[in-house]
Design an enzyme around this catalytic site. Structure first.
Site, PDB file in Angstrom:
ATOM      1  N   LYS A  13       7.728  12.721   3.283  1.00  0.00           N
ATOM      2  CA  LYS A  13       7.366  11.452   3.927  1.00  0.00           C
ATOM      3  C   LYS A  13       7.828  11.406   5.388  1.00  0.00           C
ATOM      4  O   LYS A  13       7.075  11.037   6.264  1.00  0.00           O
ATOM      5  CB  LYS A  13       7.980  10.249   3.181  1.00  0.00           C
ATOM      6  CG  LYS A  13       7.534  10.107   1.754  1.00  0.00           C
ATOM      7  CD  LYS A  13       8.057   8.818   1.138  1.00  0.00           C
ATOM      8  CE  LYS A  13       9.558   8.726   1.030  1.00  0.00           C
ATOM      9  NZ  LYS A  13      10.184   9.721   0.129  1.00  0.00           N
ATOM     10  N   ARG A  88      11.006   0.449  -1.928  1.00  0.00           N
ATOM     11  CA  ARG A  88      11.346   1.415  -2.966  1.00  0.00           C
ATOM     12  C   ARG A  88      11.439   0.763  -4.338  1.00  0.00           C
ATOM     13  O   ARG A  88      11.702   1.441  -5.321  1.00  0.00           O
ATOM     14  CB  ARG A  88      12.685   2.054  -2.630  1.00  0.00           C
ATOM     15  CG  ARG A  88      12.544   3.488  -2.091  1.00  0.00           C
ATOM     16  CD  ARG A  88      13.933   3.999  -1.911  1.00  0.00           C
ATOM     17  NE  ARG A  88      14.069   5.402  -1.820  1.00  0.00           N
ATOM     18  CZ  ARG A  88      14.227   6.093  -0.687  1.00  0.00           C
ATOM     19  NH1 ARG A  88      14.128   5.487   0.468  1.00  0.00           N
ATOM     20  NH2 ARG A  88      14.458   7.388  -0.732  1.00  0.00           N
ATOM     21  N   ARG A 127      16.045  22.235   2.312  1.00  0.00           N
ATOM     22  CA  ARG A 127      15.971  21.233   3.375  1.00  0.00           C
ATOM     23  C   ARG A 127      17.310  21.139   4.114  1.00  0.00           C
ATOM     24  O   ARG A 127      18.370  21.149   3.519  1.00  0.00           O
ATOM     25  CB  ARG A 127      15.611  19.875   2.772  1.00  0.00           C
ATOM     26  CG  ARG A 127      15.527  18.786   3.819  1.00  0.00           C
ATOM     27  CD  ARG A 127      14.682  17.655   3.369  1.00  0.00           C
ATOM     28  NE  ARG A 127      15.433  16.645   2.647  1.00  0.00           N
ATOM     29  CZ  ARG A 127      14.958  15.424   2.412  1.00  0.00           C
ATOM     30  NH1 ARG A 127      13.758  15.087   2.810  1.00  0.00           N
ATOM     31  NH2 ARG A 127      15.688  14.550   1.755  1.00  0.00           N
ATOM     32  N   ARG A 160      22.165  17.782   3.739  1.00  0.00           N
ATOM     33  CA  ARG A 160      22.536  16.377   3.574  1.00  0.00           C
ATOM     34  C   ARG A 160      23.330  16.216   2.287  1.00  0.00           C
ATOM     35  O   ARG A 160      22.971  16.831   1.281  1.00  0.00           O
ATOM     36  CB  ARG A 160      21.233  15.566   3.478  1.00  0.00           C
ATOM     37  CG  ARG A 160      21.154  14.393   4.378  1.00  0.00           C
ATOM     38  CD  ARG A 160      19.751  13.859   4.417  1.00  0.00           C
ATOM     39  NE  ARG A 160      19.450  13.041   3.252  1.00  0.00           N
ATOM     40  CZ  ARG A 160      18.302  12.384   3.109  1.00  0.00           C
ATOM     41  NH1 ARG A 160      17.373  12.466   4.024  1.00  0.00           N
ATOM     42  NH2 ARG A 160      18.079  11.667   2.038  1.00  0.00           N
ATOM     43  N   ARG A 171      18.144  11.407  -7.946  1.00  0.00           N
ATOM     44  CA  ARG A 171      17.233  10.663  -7.063  1.00  0.00           C
ATOM     45  C   ARG A 171      15.798  10.699  -7.596  1.00  0.00           C
ATOM     46  O   ARG A 171      15.063   9.735  -7.468  1.00  0.00           O
ATOM     47  CB  ARG A 171      17.304  11.232  -5.634  1.00  0.00           C
ATOM     48  CG  ARG A 171      18.627  10.898  -4.955  1.00  0.00           C
ATOM     49  CD  ARG A 171      18.831  11.706  -3.701  1.00  0.00           C
ATOM     50  NE  ARG A 171      17.936  11.311  -2.635  1.00  0.00           N
ATOM     51  CZ  ARG A 171      17.634  12.080  -1.597  1.00  0.00           C
ATOM     52  NH1 ARG A 171      18.155  13.286  -1.494  1.00  0.00           N
ATOM     53  NH2 ARG A 171      16.826  11.640  -0.668  1.00  0.00           N
TER      54      ARG A 171
HETATM   55  P1  AMP Z   1      15.881   8.608   2.216  1.00  0.00           P
HETATM   56  O1  AMP Z   1      16.381   9.190   3.470  1.00  0.00           O
HETATM   57  O2  AMP Z   1      14.662   7.747   2.402  1.00  0.00           O
HETATM   58  O3  AMP Z   1      15.671   9.633   1.120  1.00  0.00           O
HETATM   59  O4  AMP Z   1      17.027   7.606   1.677  1.00  0.00           O
HETATM   60  C1  AMP Z   1      18.309   8.082   1.370  1.00  0.00           C
HETATM   61  C2  AMP Z   1      19.015   7.078   0.485  1.00  0.00           C
HETATM   62  O5  AMP Z   1      19.137   5.824   1.169  1.00  0.00           O
HETATM   63  C3  AMP Z   1      18.314   6.739  -0.823  1.00  0.00           C
HETATM   64  O6  AMP Z   1      18.572   7.693  -1.843  1.00  0.00           O
HETATM   65  C4  AMP Z   1      18.901   5.375  -1.119  1.00  0.00           C
HETATM   66  O7  AMP Z   1      20.218   5.473  -1.613  1.00  0.00           O
HETATM   67  C5  AMP Z   1      19.001   4.741   0.262  1.00  0.00           C
HETATM   68  N1  AMP Z   1      17.757   4.008   0.593  1.00  0.00           N
HETATM   69  C6  AMP Z   1      16.870   4.291   1.572  1.00  0.00           C
HETATM   70  N2  AMP Z   1      15.869   3.411   1.603  1.00  0.00           N
HETATM   71  C7  AMP Z   1      16.119   2.532   0.604  1.00  0.00           C
HETATM   72  C8  AMP Z   1      15.446   1.390   0.094  1.00  0.00           C
HETATM   73  N3  AMP Z   1      14.276   0.971   0.620  1.00  0.00           N
HETATM   74  N4  AMP Z   1      16.003   0.739  -0.951  1.00  0.00           N
HETATM   75  C9  AMP Z   1      17.164   1.136  -1.500  1.00  0.00           C
HETATM   76  N5  AMP Z   1      17.845   2.210  -1.098  1.00  0.00           N
HETATM   77  C10 AMP Z   1      17.335   2.913  -0.044  1.00  0.00           C
END
Ligand code: AMP
Length: 215
Positions: A13, A88, A127, A160, A171
């Site tokens: 994404k 989400r 990654r 990360r 996740r």
């Molecule tokens: P991402 O970089 O989008 O994979 O997000 C990393 C982490 O941030 C996720 O695994 C969640 O813990 C948190 N996170 C990001 N966006 C959201 C969201 N819209 N709602 C809840 N948690 C989020």
């Protein structure tokens, strides 16, 4: 043009959002990046979010929704935006729909980047991100020019914390339980387009562009 990117963690994404940003000159807003910046800066929000993130769980809706709705009021969003990683959950999607409706506005496209879990697990293992600017790499598919060093800012490239294999598994579980229902939600609103994420970067960007130019 107001776009939502849906898809499992690691489906690409963020990478596609960046390409769209460059092509259509609209900002990409990543809630994950916002949380990581807050963690780095040691803010209250960052402190609250960190535990959830490290465990592979979602940050509670009440910490996310207002933050995004406020961000969308900023000047750079007036011609549109791409939301990467938000919404989400169904309550987040409903909060967004309601907030936009109040301004007589709405999302134009929900793009689902579709990929099998096995392919995601494999991709996530390679990654890497820049610890300074957050640029994303892959040790095989998108390597930096100089090993371990970010092309964009010269920062160190690292794995990360939440890309560790056991956290990735968690996740993905969370994605299927809490986020995948959004596919049906946006399909019912007539906004969903499915992009085959297994086709590789160039083809996916072409497929996304075809969707965005179809309206
Ligand atoms: P991402 O970089 O989008 O994979 O997000 C990393 C982490 O941030 C996720 O695994 C969640 O813990 C948190 N996170 C990001 N966006 C959201 C969201 N819209 N709602 C809840 N948690 C989020």
């Amino acid at each position: 043009m107001k776009i939502i990117m849906l898809g499992a963690p690691g489906a690409g994404k963020g990478t596609y959002a960046k390409q769209i940003t460059q092509k259509y000159d609209i900002p990409a807003i990543s809630t994950g990046d916002i949380f990581r910046e807050n963690i780095k800066a040691g803010t209250e929000l960052g402190k609250k979010a960190k535990g959830y993130m490290d465990a592979g769980n979602l940050v509670p809706d009440e910490l996310v929704c207002d933050l995004v709705v406020d961000r969308l009021q900023q000047e750079d969003c007036k011609n549109g935006y791409i939301l990467d990683g938000f919404p989400r959950t169904i309550p987040q999607a409903e909060a967004l729909t309601e907030a936009l409706k109040k301004q007589d506005d709405g999302i134009d496209f929900a793009l689902e980047i579709n990929m099998a879990d096995e392919a995601i697990v494999e991709r996530m293992a390679g990654r890497r991100v820049c610890e300074k600017c957050g640029a994303t790499y892959h040790i095989v598919n998108i390597p930096p020019k100089k090993e371990g060093i970010c092309d964009e800012c010269g920062g160190n490239i690292i794995l990360r914390d939440d890309d560790a294999p056991e956290t990735v598994k968690k996740r993905l579980e969370v994605y299927h339980e809490q986020t995948a229902p959004l596919i049906e939600y946006y399909k019912n609103l007539g906004l969903l387009s499915v992009i085959d994420g297994s086709k590789g970067l160039e083809q996916c960007v072409a497929d996304i562009s075809a969707v965005l130019e179809s309206k």
